[in-house]
Design an enzyme around this catalytic site. Structure first.
Site, PDB file in Angstrom:
ATOM      1  N   TYR A 152      -8.754 -10.729  -6.035  1.00 54.21           N
ATOM      2  CA  TYR A 152      -9.215  -9.609  -5.212  1.00 54.21           C
ATOM      3  C   TYR A 152     -10.731  -9.516  -5.079  1.00 54.21           C
ATOM      4  O   TYR A 152     -11.229  -8.681  -4.328  1.00 54.21           O
ATOM      5  CB  TYR A 152      -8.675  -8.292  -5.784  1.00 54.21           C
ATOM      6  CG  TYR A 152      -7.171  -8.254  -5.808  1.00 54.21           C
ATOM      7  CD1 TYR A 152      -6.445  -8.064  -4.645  1.00 54.21           C
ATOM      8  CD2 TYR A 152      -6.469  -8.428  -6.998  1.00 54.21           C
ATOM      9  CE1 TYR A 152      -5.066  -8.038  -4.661  1.00 54.21           C
ATOM     10  CE2 TYR A 152      -5.087  -8.406  -7.026  1.00 54.21           C
ATOM     11  CZ  TYR A 152      -4.389  -8.216  -5.858  1.00 54.21           C
ATOM     12  OH  TYR A 152      -3.021  -8.195  -5.872  1.00 54.21           O
ATOM     13  N   HIS A 159      -3.690  -6.500   3.914  1.00 53.25           N
ATOM     14  CA  HIS A 159      -3.631  -6.971   2.524  1.00 53.25           C
ATOM     15  C   HIS A 159      -4.842  -7.854   2.278  1.00 53.25           C
ATOM     16  O   HIS A 159      -5.176  -8.707   3.105  1.00 53.25           O
ATOM     17  CB  HIS A 159      -2.351  -7.767   2.255  1.00 53.25           C
ATOM     18  CG  HIS A 159      -1.127  -6.916   2.269  1.00 53.25           C
ATOM     19  ND1 HIS A 159      -0.778  -6.110   1.210  1.00 53.25           N
ATOM     20  CD2 HIS A 159      -0.196  -6.720   3.227  1.00 53.25           C
ATOM     21  CE1 HIS A 159       0.327  -5.465   1.516  1.00 53.25           C
ATOM     22  NE2 HIS A 159       0.700  -5.806   2.741  1.00 53.25           N
TER      23      HIS A 159
END
Length: 167
Positions: free
Chosen positions: A22, A102
């Site tokens: 991430y 996402h």
């Protein structure tokens, strides 16, 4: 135009959560990047940000948008993408464009992450571009809403439209 940005579970932990996947950007920084994108592009857009770790609160927020001045929704439902038919149902009843985002490419991850109930309910899904995906969704939403507005104006100004000929 007013756009609601909904962030789901664990996104409040960005910057700490598995940086390999991430990155180090925090959720607040993503929101700042989106606001900067709006300002630099001179976009007539007001963003409202909402984050929760609770499924019902996401559903409530989507339902609150019905009949409101929100014209579109950008949502990252996090792991609820793969499990929540209830959020998917709320998206379908929203009556406005919804784009799912996402940070990672969920199609390249574990098998259980490849299915997105919520993504199937959205007009489009942007994934795998990290924080840039939010600006991509914002750009798409602005264009979708502009096209919808232009279409509505064309319909209203069309003398052959039977609705315009009613007395």
């Amino acid at each position: 135009m007013k756009i609601l940005v909904i962030q789901g579970p664990n996104l409040n932990m960005l910057g700490h959560r598995d940086p390999r996947l991430y990155g180090m950007v925090t959720l607040d920084q993503i929101h700042e990047i989106m606001q900067t994108f709006v300002k630099q592009g001179n976009l007539d857009v007001e963003l409202e940000f909402f984050q929760t770790n609770f499924e019902g609160e996401i559903i409530d927020k989507i339902q609150e948008s019905v009949g409101s001045d929100y014209e579109g929704i950008i949502i990252n439902p996090g792991a609820f993408s793969h499990t929540s038919i209830a959020i998917a149902d709320a998206i379908m009843l929203a009556g406005k464009p919804v784009i799912e985002v996402h940070l990672t490419n969920i199609q390249a991850r574990e098998e259980f992450r490849k299915n997105s109930y919520t993504g199937a309910a959205c007009g489009g899904v942007i994934m795998g571009f990290g924080p840039l995906g939010y600006n991509m969704a914002l750009m798409a939403m602005v264009n979708i809403l502009a096209e919808m507005k232009a279409f509505q104006e064309a319909q209203q100004n069309n003398p052959n439209n039977p609705i315009n000929n009613q007395k």
